[in-house]
Design a protein around this motif. Structure first.
Motif, PDB file in Angstrom:
ATOM      1  N   LEU A 261      18.318   3.252  -0.670  1.00  0.00           N
ATOM      2  CA  LEU A 261      17.024   2.788  -1.168  1.00  0.00           C
ATOM      3  C   LEU A 261      16.088   3.964  -1.406  1.00  0.00           C
ATOM      4  CD1 LEU A 261      15.143   0.501  -1.966  1.00  0.00           C
ATOM      5  CD2 LEU A 261      14.517   0.275   0.457  1.00  0.00           C
ATOM      6  N   GLY A 262      16.118   4.956  -0.532  1.00  0.00           N
ATOM      7  CA  GLY A 262      15.280   6.138  -0.712  1.00  0.00           C
ATOM      8  C   GLY A 262      15.578   6.859  -2.015  1.00  0.00           C
TER       9      GLY A 262
ATOM     10  N   VAL B 259       7.400   3.812   2.885  1.00  0.00           N
ATOM     11  CA  VAL B 259       8.097   2.572   2.511  1.00  0.00           C
ATOM     12  C   VAL B 259       9.366   2.433   3.340  1.00  0.00           C
ATOM     13  CG1 VAL B 259       9.330   1.362   0.665  1.00  0.00           C
ATOM     14  CG2 VAL B 259       7.189   2.547   0.154  1.00  0.00           C
ATOM     15  N   LEU B 260      10.109   3.528   3.471  1.00  0.00           N
ATOM     16  CA  LEU B 260      11.387   3.470   4.187  1.00  0.00           C
ATOM     17  C   LEU B 260      11.209   3.144   5.667  1.00  0.00           C
ATOM     18  CD1 LEU B 260      13.256   6.410   2.469  1.00  0.00           C
ATOM     19  CD2 LEU B 260      13.461   3.953   2.005  1.00  0.00           C
TER      20      LEU B 260
ATOM     21  N   SER C 170       0.820  -1.202   0.000  1.00  0.00           N
ATOM     22  CA  SER C 170       0.000   0.000   0.000  1.00  0.00           C
ATOM     23  C   SER C 170       0.861   1.261   0.000  1.00  0.00           C
ATOM     24  CB  SER C 170      -1.002   0.002   1.150  1.00  0.00           C
ATOM     25  OG  SER C 170      -0.404  -0.357   2.345  1.00  0.00           O
ATOM     26  N   ALA C 171       1.986   1.258   0.701  1.00  0.00           N
ATOM     27  CA  ALA C 171       2.865   2.433   0.707  1.00  0.00           C
ATOM     28  C   ALA C 171       3.475   2.670  -0.668  1.00  0.00           C
ATOM     29  CB  ALA C 171       3.964   2.259   1.751  1.00  0.00           C
ATOM     30  N   LEU C 172       3.897   1.610  -1.327  1.00  0.00           N
ATOM     31  CA  LEU C 172       4.529   1.760  -2.642  1.00  0.00           C
ATOM     32  C   LEU C 172       3.517   2.153  -3.711  1.00  0.00           C
ATOM     33  CD1 LEU C 172       7.423   1.584  -3.589  1.00  0.00           C
ATOM     34  CD2 LEU C 172       7.032  -0.767  -4.237  1.00  0.00           C
ATOM     35  N   GLU C 173       2.322   1.591  -3.646  1.00  0.00           N
ATOM     36  CA  GLU C 173       1.297   1.925  -4.639  1.00  0.00           C
ATOM     37  C   GLU C 173       0.895   3.396  -4.571  1.00  0.00           C
ATOM     38  OE1 GLU C 173      -1.259  -1.971  -5.914  1.00  0.00           O
ATOM     39  OE2 GLU C 173      -1.860  -1.005  -4.050  1.00  0.00           O
ATOM     40  N   THR C 174       0.929   3.976  -3.389  1.00  0.00           N
ATOM     41  CA  THR C 174       0.563   5.389  -3.256  1.00  0.00           C
ATOM     42  C   THR C 174       1.750   6.317  -3.480  1.00  0.00           C
ATOM     43  OG1 THR C 174       0.922   5.349  -0.872  1.00  0.00           O
ATOM     44  CG2 THR C 174      -1.325   4.893  -1.648  1.00  0.00           C
ATOM     45  N   GLY C 175       2.942   5.750  -3.677  1.00  0.00           N
ATOM     46  CA  GLY C 175       4.123   6.568  -3.928  1.00  0.00           C
ATOM     47  C   GLY C 175       4.683   7.227  -2.681  1.00  0.00           C
ATOM     48  N   GLU C 176       4.310   6.737  -1.515  1.00  0.00           N
ATOM     49  CA  GLU C 176       4.767   7.298  -0.238  1.00  0.00           C
ATOM     50  C   GLU C 176       6.128   6.708   0.120  1.00  0.00           C
ATOM     51  OE1 GLU C 176       3.262   9.658   1.560  1.00  0.00           O
ATOM     52  OE2 GLU C 176       1.665   9.815   0.071  1.00  0.00           O
ATOM     53  N   VAL C 177       7.190   7.269  -0.462  1.00  0.00           N
ATOM     54  CA  VAL C 177       8.532   6.717  -0.265  1.00  0.00           C
ATOM     55  C   VAL C 177       8.922   6.719   1.207  1.00  0.00           C
ATOM     56  CG1 VAL C 177      10.989   7.020  -0.793  1.00  0.00           C
ATOM     57  CG2 VAL C 177       9.275   7.264  -2.607  1.00  0.00           C
ATOM     58  N   ASP C 178       8.610   7.792   1.939  1.00  0.00           N
ATOM     59  CA  ASP C 178       8.974   7.832   3.355  1.00  0.00           C
ATOM     60  C   ASP C 178       8.273   6.723   4.140  1.00  0.00           C
ATOM     61  OD1 ASP C 178      10.733   9.948   3.026  1.00  0.00           O
ATOM     62  OD2 ASP C 178       9.198  11.461   3.422  1.00  0.00           O
TER      63      ASP C 178
END
Length: 132
Positions: A41-42, A16-17, A6-14
């Protein structure tokens, strides 16, 4: 749904990290040597969000709570359709300690590699300017 998905699909890199170990090992689909650490990775994920369009996970493979997960995705790079899989290894602390990406077909992988080469340099410059 896996929180990474869900974090990656919304583009929320922070977001994801926050789900990865500080010492995460990232195995790129286009670079031989792995990248190490959240900061590296960020940079990569921020570049990916600019290069890839229409990113969407299609399915998750692995039992809930298992230490190994696979997330199958599709996306587009320019006019190339890209299919791939994110392989996640999750440590005892619940954080992702290894993250491997594989993509196909070769034409899309080459387009992705070329676009990423330029974009990683842009993101690194922006992060350097933000730190100054």
């Amino acid at each position: 749904m896996h929180p990474f998905r869900s974090a990656l699909e919304t583009g929320e890199v922070d977001s994801v990290l926050e789900l990865v170990s500080p010492d995460v090992v990232f195995n790129s689909p286009v670079v031989f040597r792995p990248y190490h650490g959240r900061e590296a990775l960020g940079v990569i994920l921020r570049a990916v969000t600019r290069v890839v369009q229409d990113f969407q996970f299609e399915r998750e493979i692995g039992a809930e709570g298992a230490s190994d997960q696979a997330l199958v995705f599709k996306a587009r790079v320019g006019d190339r359709e890209l299919q791939g899989c994110d392989f996640l290894q999750i440590g005892e602390d619940g954080l992702i300690d290894e993250f491997t990406v594989m993509v196909r077909p070769l034409s899309a992988a080459l387009a992705f590699a070329e676009a990423m080469k330029a974009e990683v340099a842009v993101v690194e410059r922006e992060l350097g300017a933000a730190d100054a």
